[in-house]
Design an enzyme around this catalytic site. Structure first.
Site, PDB file in Angstrom:
ATOM      1  N   GLY A  46       0.832  -1.190   0.000  1.00 45.39           N
ATOM      2  CA  GLY A  46       0.000   0.000   0.000  1.00 45.39           C
ATOM      3  C   GLY A  46       0.867   1.239   0.000  1.00 45.39           C
ATOM      4  O   GLY A  46       2.027   1.196   0.435  1.00 45.39           O
ATOM      5  N   GLN A  51       3.000   9.947   1.005  1.00 45.95           N
ATOM      6  CA  GLN A  51       4.307   9.280   1.072  1.00 45.95           C
ATOM      7  C   GLN A  51       5.198   9.623  -0.118  1.00 45.95           C
ATOM      8  O   GLN A  51       6.401   9.384  -0.067  1.00 45.95           O
ATOM      9  CB  GLN A  51       4.138   7.755   1.156  1.00 45.95           C
ATOM     10  CG  GLN A  51       3.527   7.302   2.475  1.00 45.95           C
ATOM     11  CD  GLN A  51       3.417   5.796   2.520  1.00 45.95           C
ATOM     12  OE1 GLN A  51       2.444   5.230   2.066  1.00 45.95           O
ATOM     13  NE2 GLN A  51       4.447   5.140   3.034  1.00 45.95           N
ATOM     14  N   CYS A  89       6.001  -0.152   7.060  1.00 50.01           N
ATOM     15  CA  CYS A  89       5.607   0.987   6.234  1.00 50.01           C
ATOM     16  C   CYS A  89       6.801   1.382   5.376  1.00 50.01           C
ATOM     17  O   CYS A  89       7.929   1.427   5.877  1.00 50.01           O
ATOM     18  CB  CYS A  89       5.197   2.144   7.135  1.00 50.01           C
ATOM     19  SG  CYS A  89       4.744   3.639   6.248  1.00 50.01           S
ATOM     20  N   LEU A  90       6.544   1.672   4.103  1.00 52.00           N
ATOM     21  CA  LEU A  90       7.637   2.068   3.215  1.00 52.00           C
ATOM     22  C   LEU A  90       8.297   3.362   3.683  1.00 52.00           C
ATOM     23  O   LEU A  90       9.431   3.637   3.312  1.00 52.00           O
ATOM     24  CB  LEU A  90       7.123   2.218   1.777  1.00 52.00           C
ATOM     25  CG  LEU A  90       6.623   0.923   1.129  1.00 52.00           C
ATOM     26  CD1 LEU A  90       6.052   1.204  -0.257  1.00 52.00           C
ATOM     27  CD2 LEU A  90       7.735  -0.124   1.059  1.00 52.00           C
ATOM     28  N   HIS A 131      -4.228   1.267   7.691  1.00 53.29           N
ATOM     29  CA  HIS A 131      -2.896   1.871   7.691  1.00 53.29           C
ATOM     30  C   HIS A 131      -2.824   3.026   6.690  1.00 53.29           C
ATOM     31  O   HIS A 131      -2.346   4.120   7.020  1.00 53.29           O
ATOM     32  CB  HIS A 131      -1.880   0.768   7.351  1.00 53.29           C
ATOM     33  CG  HIS A 131      -0.463   1.227   7.219  1.00 53.29           C
ATOM     34  ND1 HIS A 131       0.536   0.763   8.038  1.00 53.29           N
ATOM     35  CD2 HIS A 131       0.134   2.083   6.347  1.00 53.29           C
ATOM     36  CE1 HIS A 131       1.682   1.340   7.687  1.00 53.29           C
ATOM     37  NE2 HIS A 131       1.473   2.133   6.660  1.00 53.29           N
ATOM     38  N   GLU A 132      -3.317   2.777   5.477  1.00 50.53           N
ATOM     39  CA  GLU A 132      -3.193   3.802   4.427  1.00 50.53           C
ATOM     40  C   GLU A 132      -4.107   4.994   4.688  1.00 50.53           C
ATOM     41  O   GLU A 132      -3.713   6.132   4.455  1.00 50.53           O
ATOM     42  CB  GLU A 132      -3.476   3.196   3.048  1.00 50.53           C
ATOM     43  CG  GLU A 132      -2.539   2.078   2.618  1.00 50.53           C
ATOM     44  CD  GLU A 132      -1.061   2.402   2.760  1.00 50.53           C
ATOM     45  OE1 GLU A 132      -0.689   3.584   2.612  1.00 50.53           O
ATOM     46  OE2 GLU A 132      -0.282   1.474   3.038  1.00 50.53           O
ATOM     47  N   HIS A 135      -2.543   7.399   6.991  1.00 50.97           N
ATOM     48  CA  HIS A 135      -1.532   8.267   6.365  1.00 50.97           C
ATOM     49  C   HIS A 135      -2.157   9.581   5.899  1.00 50.97           C
ATOM     50  O   HIS A 135      -1.526  10.641   5.968  1.00 50.97           O
ATOM     51  CB  HIS A 135      -0.933   7.584   5.130  1.00 50.97           C
ATOM     52  CG  HIS A 135       0.276   6.739   5.401  1.00 50.97           C
ATOM     53  ND1 HIS A 135       1.455   7.247   5.890  1.00 50.97           N
ATOM     54  CD2 HIS A 135       0.494   5.417   5.203  1.00 50.97           C
ATOM     55  CE1 HIS A 135       2.347   6.264   5.987  1.00 50.97           C
ATOM     56  NE2 HIS A 135       1.791   5.137   5.588  1.00 50.97           N
TER      57      HIS A 135
HETATM   58 NI    NI Z   1       2.660   3.292   5.486  1.00 47.84          NI
END
Ligand code: NI
Length: 160
Positions: A46, A51, A89-90, A131-132, A135
């Site tokens: 995701g 991000q 998380c990226l 999670h997304e 963000h």
């Molecule tokens: Ni993330």
């Protein structure tokens, strides 16, 4: 195909609230395409627009590698149950931590044609949606980790 630079924890853009998307434009379509490319390149499941430094309420998710979703202006309608599991998380590279999430999520969003749709997910998809969406309001999973944030390399490798 264009890979965008993924912002990492400490970058203040990750703490900002993203704005609703009012209309689809060629620029926003390009953003979405680039978000998928960037997510797949990084082996993520995701990615939220913030991000890659763009404060729009857009997330892309693909938890299987073959089931892509774009969620524009997502709103979680319903959650139930719970699951506790490792999350990463990226934007927090090399780290992981245990996060409690609902096991079922129903979300309403718009697709790339700005048509509304609903998506239901369980397990990893439910986790990814939560999670997304967080963000988009400037939150990272590290705020929710139970216990310590760990280095991914310290985890025992899973057998396949
Ligand atoms: Ni993330």
């Amino acid at each position: 195909m264009a890979i965008r630079n993924i912002r990492v924890i400490g970058d203040e853009v990750l703490q900002k609230t993203c704005k609703e998307v009012k209309e689809m434009t060629p620029r926003t379509r390009q953003l979405i395409d680039d978000m998928f490319d960037t997510m797949y390149e990084a082996n993520g499941v995701g990615l939220a627009a913030s991000q890659v430094g763009i404060l729009k309420r857009i997330v892309v998710i693909d938890t299987t590698g073959d089931d892509p979703y774009v969620l524009i202006n997502p709103r979680i309608l319903e959650t139930s149950g719970e699951q506790s599991g490792q999350e990463g998380c990226l934007s927090v590279p090399g780290k992981t931590g245990v996060v409690l999430r609902p096991n079922y999520v129903k979300v309403r969003a718009y697709n790339e044609e700005m048509e509304p749709f609903e998506l239901e997910g369980t397990e990893l998809l439910a986790r990814a949606i939560c999670h997304e969406v967080e963000h988009l309001d400037g939150h990272l999973y590290v705020e929710r980790v139970e216990g310590e944030l760990m280095d991914v390399q310290d985890l025992e490798p899973e057998e396949e």
